[in-house]
Design a protein around this motif. Structure first.
Motif, short mmCIF file in Angstrom:
data_model
loop_
_atom_site.label_atom_id
_atom_site.label_comp_id
_atom_site.label_asym_id
_atom_site.label_seq_id
_atom_site.Cartn_x
_atom_site.Cartn_y
_atom_site.Cartn_z
N LEU A 1 1.36 0.33 -8.91
CA LEU A 1 2.19 -0.61 -9.68
C LEU A 1 2.64 0.13 -10.93
O LEU A 1 1.92 0.15 -11.93
N GLY A 2 3.78 0.79 -10.85
CA GLY A 2 4.24 1.62 -11.96
C GLY A 2 3.25 2.75 -12.18
O GLY A 2 2.87 3.44 -11.23
N PRO A 3 2.77 2.90 -13.41
CA PRO A 3 1.82 3.99 -13.67
C PRO A 3 0.39 3.66 -13.23
O PRO A 3 -0.48 4.52 -13.22
N LEU A 4 0.16 2.43 -12.85
CA LEU A 4 -1.18 1.98 -12.46
C LEU A 4 -1.44 2.28 -10.98
O LEU A 4 -0.61 2.00 -10.12
N HIS A 5 -2.60 2.88 -10.69
CA HIS A 5 -3.01 3.19 -9.32
C HIS A 5 -4.33 2.47 -9.05
O HIS A 5 -5.32 2.71 -9.74
N THR B 1 0.84 -1.20 0.00
CA THR B 1 0.00 0.00 0.00
C THR B 1 0.88 1.25 0.00
O THR B 1 1.93 1.28 0.63
N SER B 2 0.41 2.27 -0.71
CA SER B 2 1.19 3.51 -0.78
C SER B 2 0.56 4.64 0.03
O SER B 2 1.23 5.60 0.36
N SER B 3 -0.74 4.54 0.34
CA SER B 3 -1.40 5.54 1.18
C SER B 3 -2.65 4.92 1.78
O SER B 3 -3.18 3.93 1.26
N SER B 4 -3.10 5.50 2.88
CA SER B 4 -4.32 5.01 3.52
C SER B 4 -4.98 6.14 4.29
O SER B 4 -4.31 7.06 4.75
#
Length: 168
Positions: A55-59, A32-35
């Motif tokens: 995942l790279g350019p995919l959010h 996870t990158s943010s919550s």
């Protein structure tokens, strides 16, 4: 079923204070990158936090819902993973002397994740849990050390009832 444990060198109360902060989920959950809390008061039953996976350019955004909570002891979550379905993640805290034994039990609950669940997937979950528990331990132990550092010299710390000699 992926079950992993880790001894964190601080009290269960210190570990719980990190688990009950929905804004810190991304700090210790691998992937996870943010919550942020999105519904209810985390970690009350039915409350949810939203999280983002990059995942790279995919959010990808999704949410994790509290399905069971015994404050300071157990937090059971249902993590939604879009087309992969959902997973049940149970986090149990056990006092271990002055420390906390954290046990994480995760398995697919609904959807495609259960269909493709096999030994290889289980091994990947174990690797993820190892990293996740190491992150959680680092956060908890750092927070506890900072709290101890800020404590005025000579302050007496009494254990909570039933806690033995544990110090928060």
């Amino acid at each position: 079923m992926a079950v992993r444990h880790h001894l964190i060198r601080t009290s269960p109360q210190s570990v719980w204070s990190v688990l009950e902060d929905g804004t810190r989920y991304a700090d210790w959950v691998v992937g996870t990158s943010s919550s942020k809390p999105v519904r209810g008061q985390w970690p009350r039953l039915g409350s949810a936090i939203g999280y983002e996976v990059r995942l790279g350019p995919l959010h990808l955004t999704n949410e994790t819902v509290v399905r069971r909570c015994a404050p300071g002891e157990v937090l059971e979550l249902e993590a939604k993973a879009g087309p992969l379905g959902t997973a049940r993640i149970a986090i149990e805290l056990r006092p271990w002397g002055d420390h906390c034994l954290v046990i994480v039990d995760e398995h697919p609950l609904r959807g495609a994740g259960g269909t493709v669940h096999n030994v290889a997937v289980e091994a990947l979950i174990q690797i993820r849990h190892r990293a996740m528990l190491a992150r959680l331990a680092k956060i908890c132990e750092t927070d506890a050390a900072e709290t101890e550092r800020r404590r005025p010299l000579g302050q007496v710390v009494s254990p909570a009832p039933g806690e033995g000699g544990a110090r928060a």
